[in-house]
Design an enzyme around this catalytic site. Structure first.
Site, PDB file in Angstrom:
ATOM      1  N   ASP A 256      20.805 115.841 103.511  1.00 25.54           N
ATOM      2  CA  ASP A 256      19.666 115.202 102.823  1.00 25.54           C
ATOM      3  C   ASP A 256      18.461 115.181 103.779  1.00 25.54           C
ATOM      4  OD1 ASP A 256      19.312 112.716 100.451  1.00 25.54           O
ATOM      5  OD2 ASP A 256      17.885 112.861 102.125  1.00 25.54           O
ATOM      6  N   GLU A 299      16.153 116.716  97.229  1.00 23.11           N
ATOM      7  CA  GLU A 299      16.103 117.186  98.630  1.00 23.11           C
ATOM      8  C   GLU A 299      17.497 117.199  99.243  1.00 23.11           C
ATOM      9  OE1 GLU A 299      16.025 114.254  97.736  1.00 23.11           O
ATOM     10  OE2 GLU A 299      16.015 112.749  99.309  1.00 23.11           O
TER      11      GLU A 299
HETATM   12  N1  LIG Z   1       8.193 118.852  96.403  1.00 29.10           N
HETATM   13  C1  LIG Z   1       9.339 118.528  95.817  1.00 29.10           C
HETATM   14  N2  LIG Z   1       9.775 117.264  95.846  1.00 29.10           N
HETATM   15  C2  LIG Z   1      10.944 116.959  95.271  1.00 29.10           C
HETATM   16  C3  LIG Z   1      11.721 117.930  94.628  1.00 29.10           C
HETATM   17  N3  LIG Z   1      12.835 117.317  94.152  1.00 29.10           N
HETATM   18  C4  LIG Z   1      12.764 116.008  94.490  1.00 29.10           C
HETATM   19  N4  LIG Z   1      11.611 115.773  95.175  1.00 29.10           N
HETATM   20  C5  LIG Z   1      11.115 114.520  95.730  1.00 29.10           C
HETATM   21  O1  LIG Z   1      11.932 114.136  96.837  1.00 29.10           O
HETATM   22  C6  LIG Z   1      11.718 112.768  97.084  1.00 29.10           C
HETATM   23  C7  LIG Z   1      13.016 112.128  97.537  1.00 29.10           C
HETATM   24  O2  LIG Z   1      12.713 110.857  97.973  1.00 29.10           O
HETATM   25  P1  LIG Z   1      13.787 109.765  98.329  1.00 29.10           P
HETATM   26  O3  LIG Z   1      14.974 109.897  97.417  1.00 29.10           O
HETATM   27  O4  LIG Z   1      13.087 108.437  98.365  1.00 29.10           O
HETATM   28  O5  LIG Z   1      14.313 110.152  99.739  1.00 29.10           O
HETATM   29  P2  LIG Z   1      13.596 110.345 101.148  1.00 29.10           P
HETATM   30  O6  LIG Z   1      12.119 110.074 101.087  1.00 29.10           O
HETATM   31  O7  LIG Z   1      13.998 111.691 101.642  1.00 29.10           O
HETATM   32  O8  LIG Z   1      14.236 109.218 102.005  1.00 29.10           O
HETATM   33  P3  LIG Z   1      15.628 109.259 102.775  1.00 29.10           P
HETATM   34  O9  LIG Z   1      16.536 110.162 102.021  1.00 29.10           O
HETATM   35  O10 LIG Z   1      16.094 107.842 102.760  1.00 29.10           O
HETATM   36  O11 LIG Z   1      15.361 109.731 104.150  1.00 29.10           O
HETATM   37  C8  LIG Z   1      11.158 112.172  95.785  1.00 29.10           C
HETATM   38  O12 LIG Z   1       9.816 111.780  96.021  1.00 29.10           O
HETATM   39  C9  LIG Z   1      11.203 113.345  94.807  1.00 29.10           C
HETATM   40  O13 LIG Z   1      10.094 113.333  93.919  1.00 29.10           O
HETATM   41  C10 LIG Z   1      11.228 119.272  94.603  1.00 29.10           C
HETATM   42  O14 LIG Z   1      11.831 120.203  94.053  1.00 29.10           O
HETATM   43  N5  LIG Z   1      10.038 119.529  95.195  1.00 29.10           N
END
Ligand SMILES: Nc1nc2c(ncn2[C@@H]2O[C@H](COP(=O)(O)OP(=O)(O)OP(=O)(O)O)[C@@H](O)[C@H]2O)c(=O)[nH]1
Length: 389
Positions: A256, A299
């Site tokens: 992650d 992610e």
């Molecule tokens: N650019 C982009 N963003 C994505 C995609 N899929 C998911 N996201 C974003 O990834 C972010 C994941 O955020 P969180 O689940 O809060 O996790 P994090 O900020 O990595 O925090 P931690 O995992 O705790 O370190 C969200 O803002 C989603 O909108 C994608 O395909 N492209």
């Protein structure tokens, strides 16, 4: 059974015309499914056989030169269809050169007998061989339609070969298009086999191609081009089954990207997408062929390391973690740093273990890795083995 030769020509023409009509109705301009091109080939095939029907009752150029050139045009269109179906550029010269050469030879050799017949047969045979080669080289993975194309081209070759043998053994008059005998019946009837096998082969090749594209779309993540969640979960189920059967160890890791939301917020979503693609590429470069990496969602990535011990998995994953952490994403003029946390389960799956339970254990380890400060690796029921870089 000896059949009336002009009648066989007429029946082949009918079959080709009906098939041509069907494909021309269904095929569309600018749609690279090759059906319109195949329809054009069948139309040329039908016209050729209509001209052959009048052999002896109309001028030689109309009943010999034109139809043989039309047959070459038909084979050229069939070949072009193979490339169009596979979304490839048609090699125009080798595809349409032979009908031009055959047309010219027919003009030059109009007043001869054997040379004219041998020239026409020779060019058509070369085209059949090329068609076989192109069909073989453009087969779909696990597809069989190319076998029909090869079968159709081989049938055509046999039909032409019968004529060539008759010509070189001094029996060319027996192969006049207005004479009915057994050899003629077999040679001309083969036209039906060719028309049916080539047209069906092209339609089915197009179907196989579309199925392949849909399958790819259903199982691939379009952003990273990694297997998507469904594909990697299916792979996990079979790896679990294999490891259980062989009594071998399997590592299941959830990766992650840390604070990925921040990356999106600070640099924008396009930069976030670039980071995801970059991480996928970096990880693919470092992994073994037998390892399975897929985008689990957002992610998160799911990684499968078959036949890997706990120590081996920890070393490989920590190497991956350091590689990603030390290689920022280039996005325009920016260098965007990123790192990930990873939770791993490793062991020999028991009969109670399934994808969901192992993912649950890896996920718990991931949660611990996040709590331990991120950019780190946690083995399920184990301690952190790597600190922040
Ligand atoms: N650019 C982009 N963003 C994505 C995609 N899929 C998911 N996201 C974003 O990834 C972010 C994941 O955020 P969180 O689940 O809060 O996790 P994090 O900020 O990595 O925090 P931690 O995992 O705790 O370190 C969200 O803002 C989603 O909108 C994608 O395909 N492209």
């Amino acid at each position: 059974m000896i059949a009336h030769t002009p009648t066989i020509f007429a029946s082949v023409a009918w079959v080709a015309l009906i098939m041509a009509f069907c494909l021309l109705v269904v095929g569309r301009f600018n749609q690279r499914d090759g059906l319109l091109t195949a329809g054009a080939g069948l139309l040329a095939h039908a016209l050729a056989y209509v001209c052959f029907m009048y052999y002896g009752h109309a001028p030689m150029w109309l009943t010999y030169s034109v139809p043989n050139t039309l047959l070459a045009v038909a084979l050229a269109f069939y070949s072009a269809s193979i490339f169009r179906i596979n979304q490839q550029a048609v090699p125009w010269l080798p595809v349409f050169g032979p009908p031009i050469i055959l047309g010219l030879l027919m003009i030059l050799l109009m007043d001869t007998s054997e040379p004219r017949r041998l020239a026409a047969s020779g060019v058509l045979m070369v085209q059949c061989l090329l068609l076989i080669l192109w069909a073989q080289n453009n087969q779909q993975p696990d597809g069989r339609a190319h076998l029909l194309l090869i079968g159709g081209a081989v049938a055509s070759l046999i039909g032409i070969l019968i004529r060539v043998i008759a010509i070189v053994t001094g029996l060319s008059d027996e192969m006049r298009y207005d004479i009915s005998n057994l050899r003629q019946s077999i040679s001309v009837s083969i036209g039906t086999v060719t028309v049916m096998m080539l047209s069906l082969g092209l339609v089915l090749l197009s179907k196989e191609r579309i199925e392949g594209v849909l399958k790819h779309m259903a199982l691939r993540d379009p952003l990273t081009d990694l297997p998507n969640r469904r594909a990697v979960m299916e792979q996990m189920d079979s790896e679990i089954e294999r490891a259980r059967r062989n009594g071998s160890t399997l590592a299941v890791a959830i990766i992650d990207i840390d604070h990925f939301k921040n990356i999106n917020d600070v640099y924008g979503h396009l930069a976030g997408d670039a980071v995801l693609k970059h991480c996928a590429t970096l990880m693919k470069q470092r992994l073994r062929q037998s390892d399975g990496l897929g985008r689990y969602g957002g992610e998160e990535f799911l990684l499968l390391l078959p036949e890997t011990s706990r120590e081996g998995a920890a070393i490989a994953l920590d190497d991956l973690r350091a590689h990603v952490a030390n290689t920022p994403t280039k996005f325009g003029d920016l260098n965007i740093p990123q790192h990930f946390s990873v939770g791993v389960w490793c062991g020999i799956p028991s009969t109670q273990d399934c994808g969901t339970t192992l993912l649950g254990k890896a996920d718990t380890a991931l949660y611990q890795a996040k709590h331990a400060g991120r950019n780190t690796l946690k083995l399920a029921e184990d301690i952190t083995i790597s600190a922040l870089v």
